[in-house]
Motif scaffolding. Structure first.
Motif, PDB file in Angstrom:
ATOM      1  N   UNK A 241       5.032   1.316 -12.474  1.00 47.92           N
ATOM      2  CA  UNK A 241       6.423   1.644 -12.168  1.00 47.92           C
ATOM      3  C   UNK A 241       6.628   2.097 -10.725  1.00 47.92           C
ATOM      4  N   UNK A 242       5.559   2.277  -9.969  1.00 47.14           N
ATOM      5  CA  UNK A 242       5.671   2.721  -8.589  1.00 47.14           C
ATOM      6  C   UNK A 242       6.597   1.795  -7.817  1.00 47.14           C
ATOM      7  N   UNK A 243       7.601   2.350  -7.174  1.00 49.63           N
ATOM      8  CA  UNK A 243       8.606   1.533  -6.513  1.00 49.63           C
ATOM      9  C   UNK A 243       8.669   1.686  -5.008  1.00 49.63           C
ATOM     10  N   UNK A 244       7.991   2.710  -4.467  1.00 46.90           N
ATOM     11  CA  UNK A 244       8.005   2.906  -3.017  1.00 46.90           C
ATOM     12  C   UNK A 244       6.648   3.441  -2.574  1.00 46.90           C
ATOM     13  N   UNK A 245       6.162   2.881  -1.487  1.00 47.17           N
ATOM     14  CA  UNK A 245       4.920   3.348  -0.861  1.00 47.17           C
ATOM     15  C   UNK A 245       5.233   3.671   0.587  1.00 47.17           C
ATOM     16  N   UNK A 246       4.791   4.823   1.033  1.00 45.41           N
ATOM     17  CA  UNK A 246       4.919   5.168   2.438  1.00 45.41           C
ATOM     18  C   UNK A 246       3.500   5.291   2.974  1.00 45.41           C
TER      19      UNK A 246
ATOM     20  N   UNK B 216       3.659  -5.811 -11.579  1.00 45.43           N
ATOM     21  CA  UNK B 216       4.933  -6.199 -12.195  1.00 45.43           C
ATOM     22  C   UNK B 216       5.200  -5.396 -13.456  1.00 45.43           C
ATOM     23  N   UNK B 217       6.478  -5.180 -13.697  1.00 40.24           N
ATOM     24  CA  UNK B 217       6.930  -4.621 -14.971  1.00 40.24           C
ATOM     25  C   UNK B 217       8.189  -5.380 -15.368  1.00 40.24           C
ATOM     26  N   UNK B 218       8.637  -5.163 -16.578  1.00 42.46           N
ATOM     27  CA  UNK B 218       9.861  -5.821 -17.030  1.00 42.46           C
ATOM     28  C   UNK B 218      11.106  -5.243 -16.357  1.00 42.46           C
ATOM     29  N   UNK B 219      11.000  -4.008 -15.873  1.00 41.26           N
ATOM     30  CA  UNK B 219      12.176  -3.358 -15.305  1.00 41.26           C
ATOM     31  C   UNK B 219      12.151  -3.265 -13.781  1.00 41.26           C
ATOM     32  N   UNK B 220      10.986  -3.316 -13.173  1.00 41.90           N
ATOM     33  CA  UNK B 220      10.897  -3.187 -11.720  1.00 41.90           C
ATOM     34  C   UNK B 220      11.163  -4.528 -11.054  1.00 41.90           C
ATOM     35  N   UNK B 221      12.129  -4.550 -10.163  1.00 45.68           N
ATOM     36  CA  UNK B 221      12.513  -5.787  -9.481  1.00 45.68           C
ATOM     37  C   UNK B 221      11.835  -5.944  -8.124  1.00 45.68           C
ATOM     38  N   UNK B 222      11.497  -4.821  -7.463  1.00 42.82           N
ATOM     39  CA  UNK B 222      10.887  -4.900  -6.143  1.00 42.82           C
ATOM     40  C   UNK B 222      10.123  -3.621  -5.844  1.00 42.82           C
ATOM     41  N   UNK B 223       9.433  -3.630  -4.731  1.00 41.79           N
ATOM     42  CA  UNK B 223       8.742  -2.447  -4.228  1.00 41.79           C
ATOM     43  C   UNK B 223       9.056  -2.339  -2.735  1.00 41.79           C
ATOM     44  N   UNK B 224       9.222  -1.134  -2.281  1.00 39.89           N
ATOM     45  CA  UNK B 224       9.490  -0.883  -0.870  1.00 39.89           C
ATOM     46  C   UNK B 224       8.215  -0.313  -0.253  1.00 39.89           C
ATOM     47  N   UNK B 225       7.760  -0.912   0.843  1.00 41.47           N
ATOM     48  CA  UNK B 225       6.599  -0.413   1.574  1.00 41.47           C
ATOM     49  C   UNK B 225       7.073  -0.013   2.967  1.00 41.47           C
ATOM     50  N   UNK B 226       6.900   1.255   3.286  1.00 45.37           N
ATOM     51  CA  UNK B 226       7.239   1.763   4.607  1.00 45.37           C
ATOM     52  C   UNK B 226       5.926   2.123   5.295  1.00 45.37           C
ATOM     53  N   UNK B 227       5.649   1.452   6.385  1.00 44.82           N
ATOM     54  CA  UNK B 227       4.404   1.663   7.118  1.00 44.82           C
ATOM     55  C   UNK B 227       4.736   2.390   8.413  1.00 44.82           C
ATOM     56  N   UNK B 228       4.583   3.690   8.427  1.00 42.58           N
ATOM     57  CA  UNK B 228       5.000   4.477   9.576  1.00 42.58           C
ATOM     58  C   UNK B 228       3.981   4.471  10.714  1.00 42.58           C
ATOM     59  N   UNK B 229       2.802   3.917  10.481  1.00 42.73           N
ATOM     60  CA  UNK B 229       1.810   3.816  11.548  1.00 42.73           C
ATOM     61  C   UNK B 229       1.559   2.369  11.936  1.00 42.73           C
ATOM     62  N   UNK B 230       2.413   1.454  11.474  1.00 42.85           N
ATOM     63  CA  UNK B 230       2.347   0.037  11.791  1.00 42.85           C
ATOM     64  C   UNK B 230       0.976  -0.564  11.542  1.00 42.85           C
TER      65      UNK B 230
END
Length: 105
Positions: free
Chosen positions: A51-56, A77-91
């Motif tokens: 269910x994890x939806x965001x990674x920083x 993947x899950x039945x309810x999760x449509x996407x994941x957001x990945x924020x890479x603050x150190x490029x």
């Protein structure tokens, strides 16, 4: 990171080897009582929470394999999760597309 997020009224907790009651912290995160779980080296491998939806990504990671494992935590993947957001603050993504070989002259 957790202190900064909590100061901004965003629920967060650190999750390290020194964390007391690790199972309680993880349970609170999975039950969405904690919005952000701030961890380094604790959930890189063998941790599964689809269910994890965001990674920083907030630390340097010079290993392509480790970087992909960490990003992979959110790609399940899950039945309810449509996407994941990945924020890479150190490029690290930019660094990862470059060859890791070092040539000696």
């Amino acid at each position: 990171m957790a202190k900064l997020l909590n100061k901004a009224n965003i629920s967060a907790a650190s999750y390290t080897r020194q964390t007391k009651n690790q199972s309680s912290v993880m349970k609170a995160f999975k039950e969405k009582e904690i919005r952000f779980l701030c961890a380094c080296n604790m959930i890189s491998e063998g941790w599964d929470y689809p269910e994890l939806g965001i990674l920083v990504m907030a630390r340097p990671t010079l290993s392509k394999v480790l970087y992909l494992q960490q990003v992979g935590r959110g790609l399940r993947k899950t039945d309810t999760k449509k996407n994941v957001i990945v924020i890479d603050v150190v490029d690290e993504y930019g660094a990862m597309i470059k060859p890791c070989l070092y040539w000696r002259n």
